[in-house]
Design an enzyme around this catalytic site. Structure first.
Site, mmCIF file in Angstrom:
data_model
loop_
_atom_site.group_PDB
_atom_site.id
_atom_site.type_symbol
_atom_site.label_atom_id
_atom_site.label_comp_id
_atom_site.label_asym_id
_atom_site.label_seq_id
_atom_site.Cartn_x
_atom_site.Cartn_y
_atom_site.Cartn_z
ATOM 1 N N GLY A 15 19.330 -2.992 54.312
ATOM 2 C CA GLY A 15 18.536 -1.674 54.635
ATOM 3 C C GLY A 15 19.223 -0.576 54.227
ATOM 4 O O GLY A 15 19.396 0.444 55.067
ATOM 5 N N ARG A 18 18.650 4.030 52.429
ATOM 6 C CA ARG A 18 18.238 5.539 53.035
ATOM 7 C C ARG A 18 19.067 5.307 54.291
ATOM 8 O O ARG A 18 19.788 4.322 54.806
ATOM 9 C CB ARG A 18 17.095 6.058 53.017
ATOM 10 C CG ARG A 18 16.307 5.124 54.106
ATOM 11 C CD ARG A 18 14.972 5.460 54.466
ATOM 12 N NE ARG A 18 14.386 5.255 55.774
ATOM 13 C CZ ARG A 18 13.169 5.307 56.181
ATOM 14 N NH1 ARG A 18 12.300 6.040 55.509
ATOM 15 N NH2 ARG A 18 12.902 4.951 57.252
ATOM 16 N N ASN A 93 22.363 -4.159 58.593
ATOM 17 C CA ASN A 93 22.108 -2.574 59.135
ATOM 18 C C ASN A 93 20.517 -2.568 59.178
ATOM 19 O O ASN A 93 19.944 -1.605 60.156
ATOM 20 C CB ASN A 93 22.648 -1.711 58.011
ATOM 21 C CG ASN A 93 21.892 -0.366 58.223
ATOM 22 O OD1 ASN A 93 22.490 0.471 59.154
ATOM 23 N ND2 ASN A 93 21.020 -0.057 57.279
ATOM 24 N N TYR A 158 12.792 -3.037 71.225
ATOM 25 C CA TYR A 158 14.031 -2.722 70.337
ATOM 26 C C TYR A 158 15.368 -2.990 71.161
ATOM 27 O O TYR A 158 16.254 -3.636 70.416
ATOM 28 C CB TYR A 158 13.796 -1.188 70.045
ATOM 29 C CG TYR A 158 15.173 -0.561 69.157
ATOM 30 C CD1 TYR A 158 14.879 -0.839 67.720
ATOM 31 C CD2 TYR A 158 16.085 0.117 69.768
ATOM 32 C CE1 TYR A 158 15.794 -0.316 67.023
ATOM 33 C CE2 TYR A 158 17.021 0.794 68.961
ATOM 34 C CZ TYR A 158 16.995 0.440 67.641
ATOM 35 O OH TYR A 158 17.913 1.135 67.067
ATOM 36 N N SER A 159 15.319 -2.524 72.653
ATOM 37 C CA SER A 159 16.568 -2.995 73.222
ATOM 38 C C SER A 159 16.910 -4.185 73.438
ATOM 39 O O SER A 159 18.077 -4.774 73.178
ATOM 40 C CB SER A 159 16.238 -2.159 74.739
ATOM 41 O OG SER A 159 15.985 -1.031 74.656
ATOM 42 N N LYS A 162 18.489 -5.435 70.270
ATOM 43 C CA LYS A 162 19.867 -4.804 69.963
ATOM 44 C C LYS A 162 20.785 -5.625 70.867
ATOM 45 O O LYS A 162 22.242 -5.734 70.580
ATOM 46 C CB LYS A 162 19.964 -3.390 70.170
ATOM 47 C CG LYS A 162 19.133 -2.716 68.671
ATOM 48 C CD LYS A 162 19.616 -2.876 67.425
ATOM 49 C CE LYS A 162 19.047 -2.006 66.264
ATOM 50 N NZ LYS A 162 19.651 -2.509 65.023
HETATM 51 N N1 LIG Z 1 19.091 6.481 63.669
HETATM 52 C C1 LIG Z 1 19.606 6.211 64.827
HETATM 53 O O1 LIG Z 1 19.643 7.144 65.711
HETATM 54 C C2 LIG Z 1 20.146 4.864 65.397
HETATM 55 C C3 LIG Z 1 20.693 4.514 66.599
HETATM 56 C C4 LIG Z 1 21.300 3.282 66.764
HETATM 57 C C5 LIG Z 1 21.015 2.292 65.796
HETATM 58 N N2 LIG Z 1 20.338 2.547 64.628
HETATM 59 C C6 LIG Z 1 20.301 1.335 63.746
HETATM 60 O O2 LIG Z 1 20.909 1.833 62.717
HETATM 61 C C7 LIG Z 1 20.019 0.917 61.358
HETATM 62 C C8 LIG Z 1 19.844 1.993 60.470
HETATM 63 O O3 LIG Z 1 19.040 2.872 61.201
HETATM 64 P P1 LIG Z 1 18.533 4.318 60.412
HETATM 65 O O4 LIG Z 1 18.558 5.212 61.120
HETATM 66 O O5 LIG Z 1 19.232 4.410 59.273
HETATM 67 O O6 LIG Z 1 16.765 3.738 60.024
HETATM 68 P P2 LIG Z 1 16.200 4.146 58.554
HETATM 69 O O7 LIG Z 1 14.617 3.830 59.148
HETATM 70 O O8 LIG Z 1 16.245 5.628 58.150
HETATM 71 O O9 LIG Z 1 16.602 3.098 57.462
HETATM 72 C C9 LIG Z 1 16.269 1.692 57.561
HETATM 73 C C10 LIG Z 1 16.291 1.251 56.101
HETATM 74 O O10 LIG Z 1 16.096 -0.154 56.390
HETATM 75 C C11 LIG Z 1 15.004 -0.701 55.801
HETATM 76 N N3 LIG Z 1 14.373 -1.908 56.173
HETATM 77 C C12 LIG Z 1 13.445 -1.931 57.258
HETATM 78 N N4 LIG Z 1 12.984 -3.187 57.431
HETATM 79 C C13 LIG Z 1 13.542 -4.019 56.505
HETATM 80 C C14 LIG Z 1 13.408 -5.234 56.381
HETATM 81 N N5 LIG Z 1 12.808 -6.136 57.055
HETATM 82 N N6 LIG Z 1 14.226 -5.813 55.253
HETATM 83 C C15 LIG Z 1 15.013 -4.910 54.372
HETATM 84 N N7 LIG Z 1 15.111 -3.537 54.720
HETATM 85 C C16 LIG Z 1 14.489 -3.161 55.633
HETATM 86 C C17 LIG Z 1 14.134 0.495 55.475
HETATM 87 O O11 LIG Z 1 13.323 0.577 54.390
HETATM 88 C C18 LIG Z 1 15.092 1.742 55.498
HETATM 89 O O12 LIG Z 1 15.552 1.935 54.292
HETATM 90 C C19 LIG Z 1 19.022 0.138 62.167
HETATM 91 O O13 LIG Z 1 19.200 -1.180 62.557
HETATM 92 C C20 LIG Z 1 18.857 1.095 63.427
HETATM 93 O O14 LIG Z 1 18.108 0.289 64.550
HETATM 94 C C21 LIG Z 1 20.071 3.957 64.328
#
Ligand SMILES: NC(=O)c1ccc[n+]([C@@H]2O[C@H](COP(=O)([O-])OP(=O)(O)OC[C@H]3O[C@@H](n4cnc5c(N)ncnc54)[C@H](O)[C@@H]3O)[C@@H](O)[C@H]2O)c1
Length: 252
Positions: A15, A18, A93, A158-159, A162
């Site tokens: 992932g 971005r 990720n 989601y919780s 994770k």
């Molecule tokens: N943004 C936050 O505040 C936050 C907080 C806690 C945890 N996270 C975790 O961090 C990670 C990244 O989050 P983010 O905010 O950058 O999200 P985001 O949505 O900006 O990016 C996630 C990326 O994963 C890709 N993706 C989604 N499903 C996929 C799949 N099945 N196979 C391959 N790629 C896939 C998407 O196309 C996207 O490019 C996630 O696991 C999210 O749960 C984010």
């Protein structure tokens, strides 16, 4: 001067077209690693791989797939091994949200989130673990969330996914330890990305106000922790969860 040098290392970041994943891929590339960009979007993965390669003058490649698909997850990891001969670092990720209150949550919303966030992490890890156990070295870093530790209204699926990632991390760590394979998790708090841009402004303001450091985190804050866990500076750390959350927060 202390520098982190990953010049001979190879990394797969799921992932990573971005958001946090892209920042992680950039940070590993900046330290010299060869990075495989994965995303469900092929065009975005290709673009990010090219951008990072040019910016940091390192080899990158991309493999677009859905990490929750067993066959594709296996191919993703094989691609790294075939291209560069080994898999040193895996960052799980990729993640999604399908938020709604428990009473309104459909089984489909539950399954989608568990499949990508938890099952996808399992599938990529299992594929990489086989290679790392044979290599007798490797580092796995799983991106969990503060929601997996505290729970969060509207995020039962989601919780749970994770929290599952945290339990999974601890088991992979003890199974891998004898062969020099480390596995840790990072639990980000509120990080500014497309995922959190989707939260309504009023709720966002309330969340930020409850963060002790009074600001949202940036993707680079997570990438810095990943760099530490990917490097030998953390060689005595495994099975841990590193909170990167500005001091924690409880918005509810
Ligand atoms: N943004 C936050 O505040 C936050 C907080 C806690 C945890 N996270 C975790 O961090 C990670 C990244 O989050 P983010 O905010 O950058 O999200 P985001 O949505 O900006 O990016 C996630 C990326 O994963 C890709 N993706 C989604 N499903 C996929 C799949 N099945 N196979 C391959 N790629 C896939 C998407 O196309 C996207 O490019 C996630 O696991 C999210 O749960 C984010």
């Amino acid at each position: 001067m202390i520098t982190i040098d990953l010049k001979d290392k190879t990394a797969v970041v799921t992932g990573s077209a971005r958001g946090i994943g892209k920042a992680i891929a950039e940070k590993l590339a900046e330290a010299g690693a060869k990075v495989l960009i994965n995303d469900i979007s092929e065009e975005a993965a290709k673009q990010t791989a090219e951008e990072i390669s040019k910016k940091y003058n390192v080899e990158t490649t991309y493999f677009a797939c859905d990490i929750s698909n067993e066959e594709q997850a296996n191919k993703l990891i094989e691609t790294c091994k075939e291209k560069w001969g080994k898999v040193d670092i895996l960052v799980n990720n990729a993640g999604i949200t399908k938020d709604t209150l428990l009473l309104r949550m459909t089984k489909e919303q539950w399954d989608q989130v568990i499949n990508v966030n938890l099952t996808g992490t399992f599938l990529c890890t299992r594929a990489a673990f086989k290679i790392m156990m044979n290599q007798r070295s490797g580092v796995i870093i799983n991106i969990s969330s503060i929601a997996g530790e505290n729970g969060n209204v509207g995020q039962a699926n989601y919780s749970a996914s994770k929290a599952g990632v945290i339990g999974f991390t601890k088991t992979v760590a003890v199974e891998g330890a004898a062969r020099g394979v480390r596995c840790n998790a990072i639990a980000p708090g509120f990080i500014q990305t497309a995922m959190t841009d989707a939260i309504p402004d009023k709720i966002k303001e309330k969340m930020i106000a409850s963060i002790p450091l009074k600001r949202p985190g940036q993707p680079e804050d997570i990438a810095n922790a990943v760099l530490f866990l990917a490097s030998d500076l953390s060689s005595y750390i495994t099975g841990q969860v590193i909170d990167v959350n500005g001091g924690g927060f409880r918005p509810n």
